[in-house]
Design an enzyme around this catalytic site. Sequence first.
Site, PDB file in Angstrom:
ATOM      1  N   LYS A  12       0.842  -1.208   0.000  1.00 59.27           N
ATOM      2  CA  LYS A  12       0.000   0.000   0.000  1.00 59.27           C
ATOM      3  C   LYS A  12       0.872   1.251   0.000  1.00 59.27           C
ATOM      4  CE  LYS A  12      -3.805  -2.409   2.229  1.00 59.27           C
ATOM      5  NZ  LYS A  12      -4.524  -2.763   3.460  1.00 59.27           N
TER       6      LYS A  12
ATOM      7  N   GLN B 221      -4.408  -1.440   9.689  1.00 62.53           N
ATOM      8  CA  GLN B 221      -4.300  -2.750   9.056  1.00 62.53           C
ATOM      9  C   GLN B 221      -4.876  -3.816   9.987  1.00 62.53           C
ATOM     10  OE1 GLN B 221      -3.128  -3.384   5.845  1.00 62.53           O
ATOM     11  NE2 GLN B 221      -3.927  -5.430   6.232  1.00 62.53           N
TER      12      GLN B 221
ATOM     13  N   ASP C   3     -10.867   3.155   4.595  1.00 64.26           N
ATOM     14  CA  ASP C   3     -11.176   1.721   4.490  1.00 64.26           C
ATOM     15  C   ASP C   3     -12.687   1.471   4.570  1.00 64.26           C
ATOM     16  OD1 ASP C   3      -9.313  -0.176   3.877  1.00 64.26           O
ATOM     17  OD2 ASP C   3      -8.577  -0.449   5.921  1.00 64.26           O
TER      18      ASP C   3
END
Length: 278
Positions: free
Chosen positions: A40, A84, A107
């Site tokens: 990422k 994450q 997200d």
Amino acid sequence: MRDGFRQRVEALRARTGKAPGLAVILVGDNAASQIYVRNKVRACASLGIQSLEHHLPASADTQVIVGLIEKLNADSEVHGILVQLPLPAHVDMARVLETISVDKDVDGFHLYNVGGLVVGSTVFPPCTPYGVIKLLEYEQIAIEGQNIVVVGASNIVGKPMALMLMQRNATVCICHAKTRDLAQFTILADILVVAAGKPNLILPQMVKTGAVVIDVGINRLPDGRVVGDVDFAGVAEKASYITPVPGGVGPMTITMLLENTIAAAERSLQVAPVPAVA
Ligand code: NAP
């Protein structure tokens, strides 16, 4: 898509002097998570998005993570915040996700964005299912009126996937580990989306001839190979389209994270706001 994003980043920089900024929080030393975060961060750099990795030890408690997120919420250089997953078991994941400002929730896991998904007005669609939608759109595969079976019902893939497909007028069936006789559902699918995390879960006899098969699964086999949830070689003989693993949905997930980050920066800096999608 990424070429288009590069132009958006350049336009933003030309008008405001600022680049989109993504903060990535990694807690602990999960090997797969480290690879995902590295990919990422790399993808951000390739587009001129500034990304800053915050690596906390596995022992970090909920309060430490929440404190870091609060600091990032208040930082005007940070437009997107990504935690994450998975987090270590002792961490209160719900509290962590609810601390992220809804304007920086790239997200799409904050309850506000999840609720938006239910009513078809989410600001940040979760990256993996959003990437699947973009794949289908790119290939001009109709969603409306199709029988679509989603195998997997997690909060981050299966459920949002099903909601996005419903929003586009598909007839959606969601299967999970307690589904009896999975094949009786999958065989009806015009489009089959599989996100269970079980290698070889989907065999050719479970797939309708001509179906579109999207394999979200990522599984590392004991011999080191990475495979999806679908018997690729067998199912490819019946499907009209099938995504590979690796190299299918994974790169799309990262691409949609880039899109959400750029959109967050555009909204924050009030430059050419991008319309909401569901
Ligand atoms: P998860 O939280 O473990 O959820 C798995 C889902 O699959 C659950 O709903 C589970 O059912 C269901 N399931 C498990 N075994 C099943 C079976 N035998 N038959 C039918 N359903 C079954 O996993 P996740 O986070 O959604 O991820 C799923 C897979 O996608 C994993 O391999 C993950 O690595 C991969 N993934 C890929 C990307 C990408 O970018 N490509 C992104 C995220 C995840 P229950 O609810 O009944 O337990």
